[in-house]
Design an enzyme around this catalytic site. Structure first.
Site, PDB file in Angstrom:
ATOM      1  N   TYR A  46       0.837  -1.203   0.000  1.00 24.37           N
ATOM      2  CA  TYR A  46       0.000   0.000   0.000  1.00 24.37           C
ATOM      3  C   TYR A  46       0.874   1.257   0.000  1.00 24.37           C
ATOM      4  O   TYR A  46       1.850   1.350   0.711  1.00 24.37           O
ATOM      5  CB  TYR A  46      -1.018  -0.015   1.132  1.00 24.37           C
ATOM      6  N   GLU A  87      -0.464   0.013  -5.702  1.00 27.15           N
ATOM      7  CA  GLU A  87      -1.696   0.108  -4.933  1.00 27.15           C
ATOM      8  C   GLU A  87      -1.745   1.483  -4.260  1.00 27.15           C
ATOM      9  O   GLU A  87      -1.197   1.662  -3.158  1.00 27.15           O
ATOM     10  CB  GLU A  87      -1.739  -1.011  -3.884  1.00 27.15           C
ATOM     11  N   TYR A 112      -8.028   1.822  -4.414  1.00 23.61           N
ATOM     12  CA  TYR A 112      -8.117   0.803  -3.361  1.00 23.61           C
ATOM     13  C   TYR A 112      -9.325   1.100  -2.466  1.00 23.61           C
ATOM     14  O   TYR A 112      -9.323   2.053  -1.689  1.00 23.61           O
ATOM     15  CB  TYR A 112      -6.821   0.793  -2.558  1.00 23.61           C
ATOM     16  N   TYR A 158     -10.334   1.005   4.526  1.00 25.27           N
ATOM     17  CA  TYR A 158      -9.704   2.248   4.079  1.00 25.27           C
ATOM     18  C   TYR A 158     -10.749   3.187   3.459  1.00 25.27           C
ATOM     19  O   TYR A 158     -11.902   2.818   3.275  1.00 25.27           O
ATOM     20  CB  TYR A 158      -8.549   1.933   3.131  1.00 25.27           C
ATOM     21  N   ARG A 179      -4.347 -18.276  -1.289  1.00 24.41           N
ATOM     22  CA  ARG A 179      -3.152 -19.078  -0.919  1.00 24.41           C
ATOM     23  C   ARG A 179      -2.996 -20.248  -1.888  1.00 24.41           C
ATOM     24  O   ARG A 179      -2.798 -21.383  -1.488  1.00 24.41           O
ATOM     25  CB  ARG A 179      -3.251 -19.528   0.539  1.00 24.41           C
ATOM     26  N   ARG A 221       1.067 -14.496  -0.338  1.00 22.36           N
ATOM     27  CA  ARG A 221       1.906 -15.432   0.402  1.00 22.36           C
ATOM     28  C   ARG A 221       2.619 -16.468  -0.479  1.00 22.36           C
ATOM     29  O   ARG A 221       3.829 -16.660  -0.327  1.00 22.36           O
ATOM     30  CB  ARG A 221       1.068 -16.100   1.506  1.00 22.36           C
ATOM     31  N   CYS A 230       3.769 -22.312   0.384  1.00 21.13           N
ATOM     32  CA  CYS A 230       3.431 -21.543   1.574  1.00 21.13           C
ATOM     33  C   CYS A 230       2.725 -22.460   2.578  1.00 21.13           C
ATOM     34  O   CYS A 230       1.908 -23.287   2.196  1.00 21.13           O
ATOM     35  CB  CYS A 230       2.503 -20.410   1.148  1.00 21.13           C
TER      36      CYS A 230
HETATM   37 FE1  SF4 Z   1       3.819 -16.194   4.941  1.00 22.38          FE
HETATM   38 FE2  SF4 Z   1       4.247 -18.499   6.274  1.00 22.38          FE
HETATM   39 FE3  SF4 Z   1       3.459 -18.519   3.734  1.00 22.38          FE
HETATM   40 FE4  SF4 Z   1       5.898 -17.690   4.304  1.00 22.38          FE
HETATM   41  S1  SF4 Z   1       5.107 -19.733   4.633  1.00 22.38           S
HETATM   42  S2  SF4 Z   1       4.484 -16.730   2.900  1.00 22.38           S
HETATM   43  S3  SF4 Z   1       5.555 -16.696   6.254  1.00 22.38           S
HETATM   44  S4  SF4 Z   1       2.298 -17.719   5.447  1.00 22.38           S
END
Ligand code: SF4
Ligand code: ADP
Length: 700
Positions: free
Chosen positions: A71, A114, A185, A190, A312, A335, A358
């Site tokens: 941001y 952003e 954004y 915000y 994710r 992430r 991740c």
């Molecule tokens: Fe974030 Fe943990 Fe994923 Fe690394 S492993 S990007 S610290 S959530």
């Protein structure tokens, strides 16, 4: 190490994933593929411009089609200090961001920015300008980061015009800095988001009331941004849809639907997300991959513009499914792009098994709360690209023919052995246990923590492919064994142990309770079956106390959770876990008692005292599990280093402690410590060498 396989041969991309490498047109620009590194905070403000450029540029090098900033404030009236936010206020800021756009362009990716105004969510602590919100209400007035004693002022029509002018001016600066995609954004509490919700927006002018009025500020921000970039950049809208999706509408299935229909094709790109960090960036303990889908799945049906969202995503099959099912056009990642900046390239090269997935621990997010450059459990090089020169895929070749013994195969030992192996050293990795993984062996069996096993799985898989790393299980090594083996270097990654130390009124671990009915997490890991009622006393404050309580509550005995802190898993506020920890404890029927410390265990009762008043109270308790202090397992280190002459005789040039054996910490610390040790073996630079970044000097 290069990204190619030995001999330079690369396996071909799996045709199933070809779809992910199709270019996507975003207004006047085109992304080379569907991999989109969305805006996310990384703790690198304009005071760390080279670190920031290298961090984002590494993602571009790793194949992301678009790489965004975090941001970026458009005006001093939006000041998030001391949290690490970026600014685009003047010429110096343009030059600072240009470093990032150059770094991203060098590797063929588009750069997105952003632009951000925090409205009533910021305290303007540094600028001291009263903050502003649509109707003078503040955000999260009981959340410590957002608590302030000055409430925002209500915006008048002059402020609205000023906001539009700020956005336009910042968009022009963004264009000058070389950005390809410029954001409006309207998310996460915000300023533009504050207009969208009637809880915030009590206005009676043309910006309040009906949804068409509430969305007007977003429409106008998009219009002035389009005008400012004059067709040279795409204009993206980042918007939170969770609350709006829950609000009924008279003309559509929800206000979120109505809003997307109202704005339709005005943005060149829709970047859709949730409303708060714990739901937007849910920890894997409680949120699965793709958890946003039920909220954002409709957007593509109501616009012809491309849609990006996150979840994710680390599995290319899930990514393909998102595109094929018409949920997303671009696979957004914050992430997964931190944990593996080379994720797209690995899929492109048919190396999906090399993706460092991740684990959803949210240590990266805690870095923002801590106001420091991003840290990642899986990727120890994150944030270290420029200042330490660490590349996620390349590492210097061995500087000698030294043989290295690594004792202990937890996160620290595994990372160290792997990185030393990649450098080309002859490595022996020994562990007392049959299974590798150290603390992860037990911790990944705790409720919600199975995905943390990726730390172990990835490293074990990579080590298996290195002929120069030999792994010995069931091998507890004593000092005499190590001397006899006579490696050139010894690395001790022997871990730490939990202690039954209690918590004193001075807020230090102090005073030990002894007895068969006083256990630590190590005892539970070793198979102890506590008799009920069980009390978990937690002043470690991270995940172990609550995870263990939930684990023990799977049995039939009643479980209570006691802490001197004000919340369960008090530190979990940093990693977005805390709200869901509270829900999980309640759902499991676990009694939660805060602001208390344990004083004694006697006759089936636990004696406690209120932390502040000292008032005594009692809880029924047959077994107490203390989750408090850990102490390094350093006996071996002291035995080995007691006499340097003996070490020399054995031919051992160095003995180094890493990970928990040096300083007990979270897994992120252990992995980083192991990585650093491997990088620095035979290094000529001083041990702690790191380049210091600094803001660019004032123009002229
Ligand atoms: Fe974030 Fe943990 Fe994923 Fe690394 S492993 S990007 S610290 S959530
Ligand atoms: P870290 O988090 O620092 O990696 P862990 O506690 O996860 O530490 O792992 C330490 C590992 O070291 C455990 O797997 C343990 O079995 C192993 N270990 C401890 N002492 C010895 C020893 N003397 N010989 C071999 N392995 C050991």
């Amino acid at each position: 190490m290069s990204e190619s396989l030995p001999g330079g041969a690369l396996p071909a991309r799996n045709p199933r994933y070809d779809l992910l490498f199709e270019p996507v047109k975003i207004g006047p620009v085109t992304a080379r593929n569907r991999f989109y590194a969305v805006p996310h905070a990384a703790g690198m403000t304009n005071t760390l411009p080279h670190m920031r450029a290298a961090f984002r540029g590494t993602k571009a090098e790793g194949g992301w089609g678009v790489v965004c900033t975090g941001y970026v404030s458009i005006d001093p009236s939006s000041d998030d200090a001391p949290l690490p936010y970026a600014t685009l206020w003047d010429e110096d800021d343009i030059r600072s961001h240009a470093l990032m756009t150059e770094s991203v362009h060098r590797h063929g990716a588009l750069a997105g920015i952003e632009l951000w105004h925090g409205g009533g969510s910021v305290m303007n602590r540094a600028s001291r300008i009263p903050s502003m919100s649509p109707s003078g209400t503040a955000w999260m007035p009981t959340h410590v980061n957002f608590m302030g004693h000055q409430r925002p002022r209500r915006m008048d029509s002059h402020d609205i015009r000023a906001l539009l002018a700020m956005q336009a001016a910042a968009a022009r600066r963004a264009r000058t800095a070389g950005f390809d995609i410029v954001y409006v954004y309207a998310g996460m509490g915000y300023l533009p988001y504050e207009f969208l919700l009637p809880q915030w927006n009590h206005r009676t002018d043309g910006y309040g009331g009906s949804l068409a009025n509430r969305v007007r500020i977003v429409r106008e921000l998009l219009e002035v941004t389009h005008e400012a970039v004059a067709g040279r950049c795409a204009v993206a809208l980042r918007i939170s849809l969770e609350e709006l999706r829950a609000r009924p509408s008279q003309s559509a299935p929800s206000e979120a639907h109505e809003l997307v229909s109202l704005l339709g094709d005005l943005p060149d790109l829709w970047d859709v997300k949730m409303d708060s960090s714990p739901t937007d960036c849910g920890p894997s303990r409680f949120s699965p991959e793709g958890s946003h889908e039920p909220v954002i799945d409709f957007v593509k049906k109501l616009t012809t513009r491309p849609v990006v969202g996150v979840g994710r995503f680390t599995s290319p099959d899930t990514m393909v499914s998102q595109v094929r099912r018409g949920v997303l056009d671009l696979i957004g990642a914050a992430r997964p792009s931190i944990a593996d900046p080379f994720l797209p390239l690995k899929i492109d090269q048919g190396r999906e098994q090399d993706i460092r997935e991740c684990i959803g621990c949210n240590i990266c997010i805690s870095s923002w709360h801590d106001s420091v450059p991003v840290r990642c459990t899986q990727n120890p090089t994150a944030g270290e690209e420029w200042r330490r020169g660490w590349h996620p895929e390349r590492i210097a070749a061995a500087a000698s023919a030294a043989r290295v013994l690594v004792v202990g195969a937890g996160p620290a030992g595994l990372e160290c052995a792997l990185s030393l192996g990649r450098r080309g050293y002859e490595v022996t990795l020994a562990d007392a246990a049959t299974e590798l993984g150290g603390r992860l062996r037990f911790e990944t069996q705790l409720p919600g923590l199975s995905q943390w096993g990726r730390v172990l799985d990835w490293r074990r898989g990579q080590i298996d492919r290195l002929a120069n790393v030999s792994v010995y299980r069931d091998n507890r090594l004593g000092a005499a064994d190590i001397l006899e083996l006579g490696h050139d270097h010894v690395v001790l990654a022997t871990g730490a142990r939990w202690t039954p130390l209690l918590y004193s009124p001075l807020e230090v671990p102090d005073g030990e309770l002894q007895g068969a009915n006083v256990l630590t997490p190590d005892d539970i890991a070793a198979g102890a079956k506590p008799a009920g009622p069980v009390v978990v006393f937690d002043f470690d404050n991270y995940y172990m106390g609550s995870a263990l309580a939930l684990h023990l509550a799977r049995g039939t005995q009643p479980v209570s959770y006691v802490t001197p802190a004000g919340h369960a898993s008090a530190w979990g506020i940093m990693s977005n876990e805390q709200p869901q920890v509270h829900r999980a404890l309640a759902d499991a029927g676990i009694g939660l008692f805060t602001h208390s410390r344990v004083t004694a265990l006697t006759g089936g009762e636990l004696l406690l005292a209120n932390l502040f008043t000292g008032a005594p109270w009692r809880l029924p308790c047959a077994t107490l599990v203390v989750v408090g202090a850990r102490l390094a397992d350093e006996g071996l280190y002291h035995q080995l280093t007691a006499d340097s002459a003996i070490l020399r005789q054995a031919g051992i040039g160095s003995v180094t402690r890493i990970g928990d054996a040096l300083a007990p910490g979270a897994i992120v610390h252990a992995v980083w410590s192991g990585h650093r040790c491997a990088r620095e073996l035979d290094a000529t630079a001083p041990q702690c060498a790191l380049r210091r970044d600094a803001p660019l000097a004032a123009a002229g």
